[in-house]
Design an enzyme around this catalytic site. Structure first.
Site, PDB file in Angstrom:
ATOM      1  N   ASP A 235      40.383  80.840 -64.369  1.00 54.95           N
ATOM      2  CA  ASP A 235      39.940  80.866 -62.975  1.00 54.95           C
ATOM      3  C   ASP A 235      40.799  81.810 -62.146  1.00 54.95           C
ATOM      4  O   ASP A 235      42.016  81.852 -62.286  1.00 54.95           O
ATOM      5  CB  ASP A 235      39.981  79.475 -62.359  1.00 54.95           C
ATOM      6  CG  ASP A 235      39.396  79.475 -60.964  1.00 54.95           C
ATOM      7  OD1 ASP A 235      38.214  79.816 -60.828  1.00 54.95           O
ATOM      8  OD2 ASP A 235      40.128  79.162 -60.019  1.00 54.95           O
TER       9      ASP A 235
ATOM     10  N   GLY B 121      40.600  82.786 -50.481  1.00 56.49           N
ATOM     11  CA  GLY B 121      40.793  81.345 -50.623  1.00 56.49           C
ATOM     12  C   GLY B 121      40.952  80.591 -49.322  1.00 56.49           C
ATOM     13  O   GLY B 121      41.514  81.112 -48.353  1.00 56.49           O
TER      14      GLY B 121
ATOM     15  N   ASP C 272      37.755  73.690 -54.530  1.00 55.19           N
ATOM     16  CA  ASP C 272      38.432  74.974 -54.761  1.00 55.19           C
ATOM     17  C   ASP C 272      39.539  75.167 -53.724  1.00 55.19           C
ATOM     18  O   ASP C 272      39.711  76.253 -53.159  1.00 55.19           O
ATOM     19  CB  ASP C 272      37.447  76.145 -54.729  1.00 55.19           C
ATOM     20  CG  ASP C 272      38.046  77.441 -55.279  1.00 55.19           C
ATOM     21  OD1 ASP C 272      39.155  77.387 -55.843  1.00 55.19           O
ATOM     22  OD2 ASP C 272      37.414  78.505 -55.123  1.00 55.19           O
TER      23      ASP C 272
END
Length: 433
Positions: free
Chosen positions: A155, A327, A308
């Site tokens: 990932d 992010g 996430d």
């Protein structure tokens, strides 16, 4: 000494109804579940008064970034798991793109030991598919599995070589572990900070096209069919990916998938400007893609919801849309956001949302959690469905404050979180000795 949770509302998933019940926890397990009309003697045990509050199985998040080891200015196992506990999560699976990468037994042991010493919730580490996530050489799957990883993923980057991914799936299949894939074709995304679309055009930015994700999804579905491996698609964001996953499931291929709250709630049209708190990977897509994500979670094409959770420092995010890292954080806001948007609005039942955050991830990853029943692990989240407040990043316990949801008014805030019979988070004076 045990814990009584009295007068709480427990969801009965068989009929989508809540029933007032008393729960008794002892030695880390739920040992009694009594009807709420029964009179009970709580004795010398600790009592949590949960009248009018939802008592749920603890949430399970199969996709978080704890940043430890290597990026302690972003997050630590201690701060990240406390953030999870505040958000009602009792089990989290951490991604391996740390420094060093979680790709050897020593680093797996470091994460597990630190989680045991400092963690507020249960931590399940993934191991990397390739050494240092460079895509050149497979890690020692067998040794990593024995050390305690629950699956394998690179990932943060996609495995670019199809032969490498096929070998990985074959190896994972032999030891009954899943391959969890970040799907991204590097040749289509280099230097792009946002999705290909109106926002990118308006701000003269290179765009990330939908097919960059879907190409890998399609490739990997074929490889999963060939190898028989369990293939799990990370953070699905495009209608093309949904179409491929839906077809694969219809054909009986062992593929599962996840979606994040931000891909259910936001599109590129919501981005207010060049604020990197709106920069994530996959990026916010079109409204048409958002519609496809919602329909996919509703019809079972997508199995579960994950956050996430990806914290970064304020200084890193202040570099701007082009230079800042991808992010956003999500552990402390996931349930209130989804409850408010989908349950309060009447689109989803409360049972459906809870299932996607508890029962579904436990089933997909074969975990013994996610249920409230006698004998089960005492992982419990108590939620005040009526409490309404705004999201303020300054109040996060995560080190990261990078969120696009600042100022949103939400209902449904976790107030007590219990992991294996231990109270790891309490927001108020609901606890009485």
């Amino acid at each position: 000494m045990g814990i009584w949770i009295i007068d709480g509302l427990v969801m009965q998933h068989s009929n989508n109804e809540m029933r007032k019940q008393h729960l008794f926890i002892e030695d880390g397990k739920i040992t009694k579940i009594l009807d709420g009309n029964e009179n009970i003697d709580t004795g010398d045990h600790q009592v949590i008064h949960a009248e009018g509050k939802l008592v749920s199985a603890g949430f399970i998040d199969m996709h978080v970034h704890l940043r430890d080891p290597g990026f302690l200015h972003k997050e630590t196992i201690q701060s990240g798991t406390l953030s999870a506990a505040k958000g009602g999560f009792t089990t989290v699976a951490c991604m391996p793109n740390t420094r060093p990468v979680i790709g050897d037994v020593e680093t797996v042991n470091y994460v597990l030991n630190k989680a045991k010493e400092e963690g507020a919730v249960r931590v399940l580490p993934y191991g990397s598919i390739t050494v240092n996530e460079l895509g050149r050489e497979l890690t020692d799957f067998e040794a990593l599995a024995e050390a305690g990883v629950i699956g394998f993923t690179d990932d943060g980057v996609g495995v670019q070589n199809a032969q490498m991914m096929k070998h990985a799936m074959a190896r994972a299949k032999k030891i009954n572990k899943p391959i969890i894939a970040h799907c991204e074709d590097d040749s289509l995304v280099k230097g792009a900070p946002v999705t290909e679309g109106q926002f990118a055009t308006k701000h003269n930015l290179k765009g990330i096209p939908n097919e960059s994700e879907a190409i890998h999804v399609g490739r990997d579905i074929l490889l999963a069919e060939a190898t028989g491996a369990h293939y799990h698609v990370c953070h699905v964001s495009t209608k093309q990916s949904v179409r491929l996953i839906r077809q694969a499931k219809q054909l009986g291929i062992n593929v599962t998938a996840e979606v994040c709250p931000h891909h259910l709630l936001l599109s590129e049209q919501d981005i207010p400007g060049l604020d990197a708190n709106w920069k994530m990977n996959p990026p916010l897509r079109s409204q048409e893609d958002v519609k496809a994500m919602i329909e996919a979670i509703e019809d079972g094409t997508i199995d579960m919801i994950v956050t996430d959770h990806a914290p970064h420092s304020k200084e890193e995010k202040e570099q701007g849309m082009e230079l800042a890292p991808f992010g956003i954080v999500g552990l402390e806001t996931a349930f209130p956001l989804l409850y408010t948007a989908f349950v309060k609005s009447g689109r989803w039942s409360l049972s459906f949302l809870l299932e996607k955050m508890t029962i579904a991830p436990a089933k997909v990853f074969e975990l013994p959690y996610g249920h409230i029943q006698v004998g089960s692990e005492a992982d419990i989240t108590i939620i005040d469905l009526e409490e309404q407040k705004q999201i303020h990043p300054a109040q996060f316990v995560s080190k990261g404050s990078n969120t696009p949801f600042t100022g949103w008014n939400c209902n449904g805030w976790p107030i007590v979180t219990i992991v294996a019979g231990n109270i790891v988070w309490s927001s108020s004076t609901t606890n009485k000795e």
